[in-house]
Design a protein around this motif. Structure first.
Motif, PDB file in Angstrom:
ATOM      1  N   UNK A   1     -18.358  -7.689  -9.918  1.00 18.19           N
ATOM      2  CA  UNK A   1     -16.987  -8.208  -9.890  1.00 18.19           C
ATOM      3  C   UNK A   1     -16.144  -7.287  -9.010  1.00 18.19           C
ATOM      4  N   UNK A   2     -15.810  -7.751  -7.777  1.00 19.72           N
ATOM      5  CA  UNK A   2     -15.010  -6.931  -6.875  1.00 19.72           C
ATOM      6  C   UNK A   2     -13.537  -7.236  -6.995  1.00 19.72           C
ATOM      7  N   UNK A   3     -12.796  -6.747  -6.014  1.00 23.61           N
ATOM      8  CA  UNK A   3     -11.359  -6.994  -5.969  1.00 23.61           C
ATOM      9  C   UNK A   3     -11.078  -8.327  -5.280  1.00 23.61           C
ATOM     10  N   UNK A   4     -10.040  -9.025  -5.753  1.00 25.25           N
ATOM     11  CA  UNK A   4      -9.597 -10.229  -5.047  1.00 25.25           C
ATOM     12  C   UNK A   4      -8.366  -9.946  -4.190  1.00 25.25           C
ATOM     13  N   UNK A   5      -7.666  -8.848  -4.483  1.00 20.66           N
ATOM     14  CA  UNK A   5      -6.502  -8.474  -3.671  1.00 20.66           C
ATOM     15  C   UNK A   5      -6.435  -6.961  -3.568  1.00 20.66           C
ATOM     16  N   UNK A   6      -6.127  -6.492  -2.363  1.00 18.22           N
ATOM     17  CA  UNK A   6      -5.984  -5.065  -2.119  1.00 18.22           C
ATOM     18  C   UNK A   6      -4.686  -4.854  -1.355  1.00 18.22           C
ATOM     19  N   UNK A   7      -3.737  -4.155  -1.967  1.00 20.40           N
ATOM     20  CA  UNK A   7      -2.455  -3.844  -1.329  1.00 20.40           C
ATOM     21  C   UNK A   7      -2.499  -2.376  -0.917  1.00 20.40           C
ATOM     22  N   UNK A   8      -2.308  -2.119   0.369  1.00 23.98           N
ATOM     23  CA  UNK A   8      -2.403  -0.753   0.882  1.00 23.98           C
ATOM     24  C   UNK A   8      -1.129  -0.382   1.618  1.00 23.98           C
ATOM     25  N   UNK A   9      -0.466   0.658   1.156  1.00 24.03           N
ATOM     26  CA  UNK A   9       0.685   1.264   1.844  1.00 24.03           C
ATOM     27  C   UNK A   9       1.703   0.213   2.293  1.00 24.03           C
ATOM     28  N   UNK A  10       2.020  -0.732   1.396  1.00 22.84           N
ATOM     29  CA  UNK A  10       2.937  -1.819   1.739  1.00 22.84           C
ATOM     30  C   UNK A  10       4.374  -1.312   1.842  1.00 22.84           C
ATOM     31  N   UNK A  11       5.028  -1.661   2.950  1.00 22.80           N
ATOM     32  CA  UNK A  11       6.439  -1.327   3.146  1.00 22.80           C
ATOM     33  C   UNK A  11       7.186  -2.593   3.545  1.00 22.80           C
ATOM     34  N   UNK A  12       8.286  -2.850   2.844  1.00 19.23           N
ATOM     35  CA  UNK A  12       9.103  -4.033   3.109  1.00 19.23           C
ATOM     36  C   UNK A  12      10.543  -3.587   3.304  1.00 19.23           C
ATOM     37  N   UNK A  13      11.171  -4.076   4.373  1.00 18.03           N
ATOM     38  CA  UNK A  13      12.574  -3.752   4.649  1.00 18.03           C
ATOM     39  C   UNK A  13      13.405  -5.027   4.718  1.00 18.03           C
ATOM     40  N   UNK A  14      14.691  -4.877   4.397  1.00 17.31           N
ATOM     41  CA  UNK A  14      15.644  -5.980   4.527  1.00 17.31           C
ATOM     42  C   UNK A  14      16.713  -5.571   5.538  1.00 17.31           C
ATOM     43  N   UNK A  15      16.930  -6.447   6.499  1.00 14.49           N
ATOM     44  CA  UNK A  15      17.944  -6.205   7.516  1.00 14.49           C
ATOM     45  C   UNK A  15      19.224  -6.925   7.099  1.00 14.49           C
ATOM     46  N   UNK A  16      20.184  -6.185   6.561  1.00  8.91           N
ATOM     47  CA  UNK A  16      21.437  -6.749   6.044  1.00  8.91           C
ATOM     48  C   UNK A  16      22.602  -6.177   6.842  1.00  8.91           C
ATOM     49  N   UNK A  17      23.796  -6.785   6.706  1.00  7.82           N
ATOM     50  CA  UNK A  17      24.938  -6.287   7.489  1.00  7.82           C
ATOM     51  C   UNK A  17      25.218  -4.797   7.304  1.00  7.82           C
ATOM     52  N   UNK A  18      24.891  -4.249   6.125  1.00  2.27           N
ATOM     53  CA  UNK A  18      25.149  -2.827   5.874  1.00  2.27           C
ATOM     54  C   UNK A  18      24.114  -1.926   6.536  1.00  2.27           C
ATOM     55  N   UNK A  19      23.038  -2.524   7.061  1.00  2.00           N
ATOM     56  CA  UNK A  19      21.972  -1.731   7.673  1.00  2.00           C
ATOM     57  C   UNK A  19      20.612  -2.178   7.153  1.00  2.00           C
ATOM     58  N   UNK A  20      19.612  -1.340   7.325  1.00  2.00           N
ATOM     59  CA  UNK A  20      18.258  -1.646   6.862  1.00  2.00           C
ATOM     60  C   UNK A  20      18.012  -0.992   5.515  1.00  2.00           C
ATOM     61  N   UNK A  21      17.495  -1.799   4.567  1.00  4.76           N
ATOM     62  CA  UNK A  21      17.229  -1.314   3.212  1.00  4.76           C
ATOM     63  C   UNK A  21      15.721  -1.319   2.977  1.00  4.76           C
ATOM     64  N   UNK A  22      15.191  -0.179   2.551  1.00  6.63           N
ATOM     65  CA  UNK A  22      13.757  -0.071   2.241  1.00  6.63           C
ATOM     66  C   UNK A  22      13.556  -0.509   0.795  1.00  6.63           C
ATOM     67  N   UNK A  23      13.079  -1.761   0.594  1.00  9.25           N
ATOM     68  CA  UNK A  23      12.905  -2.300  -0.757  1.00  9.25           C
ATOM     69  C   UNK A  23      11.575  -1.889  -1.370  1.00  9.25           C
ATOM     70  N   UNK A  24      10.522  -1.805  -0.539  1.00  7.78           N
ATOM     71  CA  UNK A  24       9.192  -1.379  -0.993  1.00  7.78           C
ATOM     72  C   UNK A  24       8.710  -0.308  -0.033  1.00  7.78           C
ATOM     73  N   UNK A  25       8.276   0.831  -0.587  1.00  7.27           N
ATOM     74  CA  UNK A  25       7.981   1.994   0.255  1.00  7.27           C
ATOM     75  C   UNK A  25       6.607   2.571  -0.080  1.00  7.27           C
ATOM     76  N   UNK A  26       5.592   2.083   0.607  1.00  8.95           N
ATOM     77  CA  UNK A  26       4.259   2.661   0.468  1.00  8.95           C
ATOM     78  C   UNK A  26       3.536   2.305  -0.814  1.00  8.95           C
ATOM     79  N   UNK A  27       3.625   1.064  -1.269  1.00 10.41           N
ATOM     80  CA  UNK A  27       2.986   0.637  -2.519  1.00 10.41           C
ATOM     81  C   UNK A  27       1.524   0.282  -2.264  1.00 10.41           C
ATOM     82  N   UNK A  28       0.637   0.797  -3.130  1.00 14.73           N
ATOM     83  CA  UNK A  28      -0.793   0.499  -3.043  1.00 14.73           C
ATOM     84  C   UNK A  28      -1.346   0.221  -4.432  1.00 14.73           C
ATOM     85  N   UNK A  29      -2.121  -0.843  -4.581  1.00 12.25           N
ATOM     86  CA  UNK A  29      -2.841  -1.137  -5.822  1.00 12.25           C
ATOM     87  C   UNK A  29      -3.879  -2.211  -5.536  1.00 12.25           C
ATOM     88  N   UNK A  30      -4.733  -2.497  -6.516  1.00 12.16           N
ATOM     89  CA  UNK A  30      -5.763  -3.514  -6.380  1.00 12.16           C
ATOM     90  C   UNK A  30      -5.683  -4.479  -7.552  1.00 12.16           C
TER      91      UNK A  30
END
Length: 630
Positions: free
Chosen positions: A1-30
């Motif tokens: 039984x292996x992994x069905x999903x592998x998240x590695x070093x995920x980074x998500x940003x939002x570009x809003x009028x106030x600037x760029x917001x780092x919502x997810x910063x380097x998340x990893x899990x399986x």
């Protein structure tokens, strides 16, 4: 039984009028195949953004700037795809979304179309991913999945609309829509937060059964550590977009290492708390009562301390229903929302009114507030030694009563006017009741802000600029503006994260002691009520079924519905898992299904039986008191 999903070093940003917001910063899990991984954290920690990235449904302002989201399809051995690199609306992403990776959301009513039947909506999901299927194939598959998720009449449910279903059935419909294509991964984003504890337990059991049947993996996104202890194989704890701790369920609950996780565990109300023990929120609130708030009209010396401040006797309220037509059909019967309800609230104490949605507790509170009229019965309010007939007040008495009794609402956002500043919201009750001049009102409002741990410099802000917990504190401050004697609290913390919930519950206990307040605390969560209340009143189907002092109730509950409510509260302890059998297979709230001598039917009248010490339980006429002795 292996992994069905592998998240590695995920980074998500939002570009809003106030600037760029780092919502997810380097998340990893399986996520291993056939297992459940829980993503845990407070609102704003980035949990839902991770789920949106996995599903390819990030808002336009959001983008994956780095990392991988690799999906390994169990049906295609050796094949994998990096979701982070796929175009959001490309053919491959559309094939995966809803087909191989499905999602269910927190609020089913806003996720389902009110204009289409349940059958149409679930069938649409089937046909989107099965292009060669006929209409009959879709109907057959839809009826089968509705049967699997526990609809009592799957064929009839095909033609029902979402508004015709209860909250639990709407969530089952959402699960059916997500599972009709037999996905490899189910993303469950707070799937039970909006549900009663008994319905929540049924949905959790259903998800486990379906997981075993389909062999799918589940990503459970939640802030409820009790749910995590019952569902998860592995746990990922997030805070401000980063992973704080990651491990198996036993590692997380038996050997927590990170201070944030330890703080979360201490903030959850538990049944085994010691007398005087307090919840430990991550950020404590310090209540400071000023001189103007403290100067309340004193109670006469001849009024006993433990006298009832509110006495409800034989209260009855019914509502008329239509037979079939929504467009003017002939009048139907009547639904008994409150049926012969009686209880007392002692001065300075907290009475917990407990029950599922639809049991009549909010209707009872609205009658007490004179927002609804009663069919019969009486409500007596102790106005500093003078009895007041609440159901038959003069306009002058009603104005006085409004000052003595105030209400705290469940949803702090919808109960605050978005067009009014906090200064306007808190001063409005003072203006209506003509209390003080302008300078005194400003001083009172500033004291109210300090009283609930908010900065007076934020008085010019609007409700949308505050967090959920801060908005609830504004609601509490508004209720305290008129220095009431009795506060009716209608599910005041059910919409809050556990850490914010701990803040607000501790604040309410402190205010009760500081300002000599009396509470009628309405909730469906017995763990919260155990922490707050001195006396418990349990309602089901419009009736009170059990009433007892807190210690006596939790030590020796007697009614099957009370036992089901207790069994349905998920405990943040892997050794105390939910007992799904104690929920009577979903029939706990059906009075006709209760065992003797508790069964309630029209042909079999019931009454409250006194067990001594203030412990009352509803039973039939054939009941013998000795049967109830532990």
């Amino acid at each position: 039984m292996g992994n069905v999903l592998l998240v590695r070093n995920l980074k998500v940003e939002f570009n809003v009028p106030e600037g760029r917001i780092q919502a997810v910063n380097g998340v990893s899990f399986r996520i291993p195949q056939g297992k459940t991984v829980a993503l845990v954290g407070e609102s704003g920690s980035g949990k839902s953004v991770v789920s949106q990235a996995i599903m390819g449904i990030l808002p336009k302002a959001g983008s994956i700037t780095e990392g991988e989201v690799i999906f390994f399809d169990p049906e295609r051995k050796g094949a994998f795809v990096d979701i982070a690199k796929l175009p959001r609306n490309g053919a491959e992403m559309r094939r995966l979304r809803g087909g191989r990776i499905s999602i269910i959301f927190q609020e089913p009513m806003t996720s389902l179309s009110p204009l289409h039947t349940i059958g149409n909506q679930i069938g649409e999901a089937f046909h989107l991913h099965n292009h060669g299927a006929t209409k009959e194939d879709g109907l057959k598959a839809t009826e089968e999945i509705l049967r699997l998720v526990g609809f009592p009449n799957p064929a009839g449910a095909l033609h029902t609309y979402p508004f015709e279903l209860s909250g639990g059935l709407r969530q089952r419909a959402m699960i059916a829509m997500a599972l009709i294509c037999k996905p490899a991964i189910l993303v469950a984003d707070e799937p039970t937060t909006a549900l009663d504890v008994t319905i929540q337990a049924q949905i959790l059991e259903l998800m486990k059964q379906l997981q075993d049947r389909f062999g799918m993996a589940i990503l459970m996104i939640t802030h409820d550590l009790g749910v995590v202890a019952n569902m998860a194989d592995e746990v990922v704890v997030m805070y401000h977009g980063k992973v704080m701790e990651h491990g198996t369920r036993d590692q997380i609950f038996r050997n927590a290492q990170h201070p944030y996780l330890k703080a979360l565990l201490k903030a959850v109300p538990r049944f085994d708390m010691q007398d005087g023990e307090r919840l430990v929120p991550i950020r404590e609130i310090k209540a400071e009562a000023g001189g103007l708030i403290r100067t309340k009209e004193p109670w006469p010396a001849n009024v006993p301390i433990d006298a009832p401040i509110l006495s409800v006797k034989n209260l009855v309220k019914s509502f008329g229903t239509r037979k079939k037509s929504l467009l003017g059909g002939s009048p139907g019967g009547r639904v008994m929302a409150v049926n012969d309800v009686s209880f007392d609230v002692l001065r300075g104490k907290c009475v917990g009114l407990v029950g599922e949605s639809g049991c009549g507790k909010t209707t009872t509170s609205k009658i007490i507030m004179k927002a609804l009229s009663a069919d019969s019965g009486s409500i007596t309010f102790n106005n500093h030694g003078q009895p007041l007939d609440v159901l038959n007040m003069t306009p002058e008495q009603l104005a006085m009563y409004r000052r003595r009794v105030q209400y705290i609402f469940q949803d702090p956002f919808s109960s605050l006017n978005p067009r009014m500043t906090v200064l306007d919201i808190l001063s409005e009750p003072l203006i209506i009741h003509n209390i003080g001049d302008h300078e005194e009102r400003i001083a009172r409002v500033q004291e109210l802000m300090a009283l609930v741990g908010l900065e007076p410099r934020h008085l010019s802000r609007y409700p949308h600029s505050f967090s959920g917990g801060q908005r609830q504190r504004i609601g509490i401050a508004r209720a305290l503006a008129l220095q009431p004697d009795l506060l009716i609290c209608d599910e005041p913390v059910s919409a809050l994260d556990v850490s914010i919930q701990a803040q607000v519950l501790n604040l309410m206990k402190d205010l009760q002691k500081e300002l000599q307040l009396t509470y009628l605390f309405i909730s469906h969560n017995l763990a919260v009520v155990d922490y707050m209340a001195d006396h418990i009143v349990v309602m089901c189907a419009g009736r009170i079924v059990e009433s007892a002092p807190r210690d006596m109730f939790f030590r020796n509950p007697q009614h099957p519905y009370s036992k089901a409510l207790l069994a349905a509260v998920p405990d943040p302890d892997p050794d105390r898992r939910l007992d799904f059998h104690a929920l009577m297979e979903g029939k706990a709230s059906n009075p006709a299904a209760w065992p003797d001598p508790f069964t309630v039917m029209d042909s079999r009248p019931s009454h409250m039986v006194d067990l001594g010490g203030g412990h009352l339980v509803r039973a039939s006429g054939e009941f013998q008191r000795e049967e109830m002795r532990p």
